[in-house]
Write a protein that holds these residues in place. Structure first.
Motif, PDB file in Angstrom:
ATOM      1  N   ASN A 148      -0.301   3.215   6.272  1.00  0.00           N
ATOM      2  CA  ASN A 148      -1.669   2.917   6.701  1.00  0.00           C
ATOM      3  C   ASN A 148      -1.716   2.531   8.181  1.00  0.00           C
ATOM      4  OD1 ASN A 148      -4.376   2.310   6.801  1.00  0.00           O
ATOM      5  ND2 ASN A 148      -4.147   0.319   5.809  1.00  0.00           N
ATOM      6  N   TRP A 191      -4.671  -2.181  -2.677  1.00  0.00           N
ATOM      7  CA  TRP A 191      -5.195  -2.095  -1.314  1.00  0.00           C
ATOM      8  C   TRP A 191      -6.020  -3.331  -0.965  1.00  0.00           C
ATOM      9  CZ3 TRP A 191      -5.085   1.611   2.739  1.00  0.00           C
ATOM     10  CH2 TRP A 191      -4.137   2.630   2.532  1.00  0.00           C
ATOM     11  N   HIS A 240      -3.646  -0.770   9.444  1.00  0.00           N
ATOM     12  CA  HIS A 240      -3.194  -2.077   8.991  1.00  0.00           C
ATOM     13  C   HIS A 240      -3.262  -3.134  10.101  1.00  0.00           C
ATOM     14  CE1 HIS A 240      -1.491  -4.107   5.525  1.00  0.00           C
ATOM     15  NE2 HIS A 240      -0.715  -4.786   6.342  1.00  0.00           N
ATOM     16  N   THR A 276      -6.075   7.808   7.717  1.00  0.00           N
ATOM     17  CA  THR A 276      -5.943   6.369   8.007  1.00  0.00           C
ATOM     18  C   THR A 276      -5.966   6.122   9.510  1.00  0.00           C
ATOM     19  OG1 THR A 276      -3.497   6.285   8.096  1.00  0.00           O
ATOM     20  CG2 THR A 276      -4.529   6.067   5.932  1.00  0.00           C
ATOM     21  N   THR A 315       0.829  -1.207   0.000  1.00  0.00           N
ATOM     22  CA  THR A 315       0.000   0.000   0.000  1.00  0.00           C
ATOM     23  C   THR A 315       0.864   1.258   0.000  1.00  0.00           C
ATOM     24  OG1 THR A 315      -0.173  -0.040   2.427  1.00  0.00           O
ATOM     25  CG2 THR A 315      -1.923  -1.118   1.188  1.00  0.00           C
TER      26      THR A 315
END
Length: 306
Positions: free
Chosen positions: A34, A197, A37, A99, A26
């Motif tokens: 991110n 993604w 995650h 995120t 990603t």
């Protein structure tokens, strides 16, 4: 008979390696770290818990379901949060903060789901392991040991062939190299990023589905393991997809094996239980990141031998 510490290390290293690889994927396509995650990994863990403890089915049935669930959540994050923000002129910093906000939302939902399982089905849904439900293969080895190795090899080989032998995979590589140039050549970069993604969320969640079969898990694990995933990605090199897996395996080896051996060695020296010393393994990711940034800022795969 294999040393249980070796088994722990290999299982954890495989899970962490796949999670780090998917985080790197990603980052390569969107240049956004991110922060949600770790939640993807935990969604896979709770999928296994639901399949095994609530539905009383084979815990390994959760693998494909976790992959699709994690991928779907990652797509929601991309299409529902990151893409609209990008189209409105949001920079990388604002998308990174988004995120984090998305991870808080998912974390709340995961906690609510854990509470729901506890109240409705009267099961312990926090700080629990499902190792007792796994299959014994003899010699102190359980199925999760082999499955984690096979899953890691399967994902790495599949991803390698996908990225190098398919038109879509080559489009992903082109987008990673130069998104603007790829778009000017007619590549739908938005679709390419969405697929990246989806794969990243799916791989992390599938890897996380094995976690409960070897270790204790809880929603709070999401952020502590996120530190390990980030450290592994930095160690392997954020610009190298497969370096992320190598970094994850090394990070897992340090956290599980070296820290366990070190705690046993230091215990009689400082007069503290090995268990107490081992609790400081949470500092390992921070130390690893600091060391890598000082010694090899581009990670292991960025080292050039002269």
């Amino acid at each position: 008979m294999i040393d249980p510490l070796i088994i722990n290390t290999i299982v954890y290293g495989s899970i962490l390696g796949l999670s780090s690889l998917s985080l790197t994927l990603t980052y390569l396509t969107t240049k956004i770290p991110n922060f949600a995650h770790g939640i993807f990994l935990l969604f896979g863990s709770y999928m296994t818990f639901t399949i095994a403890e609530v539905l009383k089915q084979n815990p390994y049935f959760s693998l494909p379901i976790a992959f699709l669930l994690g991928g779907a959540i990652a797509l929601i994050q991309y299409y529902g949060v990151l893409l609209p923000l990008s189209m409105r002129g949001g920079g990388l910093v604002s998308q990174m903060v988004a995120t984090l906000a998305f991870s808080i939302l998912l974390y709340g939902g995961l906690n609510a789901y854990a509470s729901y399982l506890g109240y409705v089905y009267n099961v312990q849904s926090r700080d629990v392991t499902l190792g007792f439900l796994d299959y014994e293969l003899g010699g102190g080895i359980r199925a999760v040991f082999l499955v984690s190795i096979i899953l890691a090899i399967a994902f790495i080989l599949s991803l390698y062939l996908f990225l190098n032998k398919t038109r879509l995979g080559i489009s992903i590589r082109a987008t990673v190299e130069n998104s603007s140039l790829a778009e000017s050549m007619g590549i739908n970069t938005k679709l390419v990023k969405a697929i990246s993604w989806f794969l990243a969320g799916g791989i992390a969640s599938a890897a996380g589905s094995l976690y409960p079969l070897q270790f204790v898990f809880s929603p709070t694990l999401a952020y502590s393991i996120l530190l390990s995933i980030f450290a592994a990605s930095v160690l392997g090199g954020l610009m190298s997809l497969f370096g992320g897996f190598i970094g994850g395996f090394i990070e897992g080896f340090i956290e599980k094996y070296i820290m366990a051996e070190l705690s046993i060695y230091l215990s009689p020296v400082i007069g503290v239980s090995p268990f107490v010393i081992n609790q400081y393994s949470t500092l390992v990711p921070l130390i690893v990141v600091a060391a890598v940034l000082l010694i090899a800022p581009n990670g292991i795969m960025g080292i050039r031998v002269k």
